[in-house]
Design a protein around this motif. Structure first.
Motif: not given
Length: 113
Positions: A96-98, A103-105
């Motif tokens: 899991v990472k940004p 602003g986008e899913a």
């Protein structure tokens, strides 16, 4: 001399997710399940085992495994598919990472080893 180039019918470039292109709900989950099922089929082929043998290994009835392998993804969750892969001695890693663009899913991506 006549040109041998054929004109292509009107079309658009796909998104990379056929389920999204078809406007199906939960397209990302369907795409992930499809990729996991393809991996499962490859593992079965590599081991040269039957659906009956594979069904025993993944603790599923053979008719249900047959349906799954033909695209009936509603039969199982992503979690169940991941457990099926571990039954084939596969490691499953979840990262899991940004997301790159704020602003986008976020998105779910399957990367086979």
């Amino acid at each position: 001399m006549m040109s041998t180039k054929k004109k292509l019918p009107a079309h658009s470039r796909g998104s990379g997710n056929i389920f999204a292109d078809l406007g199906l709900p939960n397209a990302e989950a369907h795409q992930l399940k499809a990729a996991l099922v393809v991996q499962l089929k490859r593992l079965m082929a590599d081991r040269e085992i039957t659906q009956t043998e594979a069904a025993k290994l993944v603790e599923m009835k053979q008719p249900d495994l047959s349906k799954l392998l033909r695209g009936h993804f509603k039969l199982v969750s992503v979690e169940k598919l991941l457990r099926m892969l571990t039954a084939f001695d596969q490691d499953v890693e979840i990262t899991v990472k940004p997301h790159r663009k704020r602003g986008e899913a976020g998105r779910i991506t399957f990367i086979p080893a």
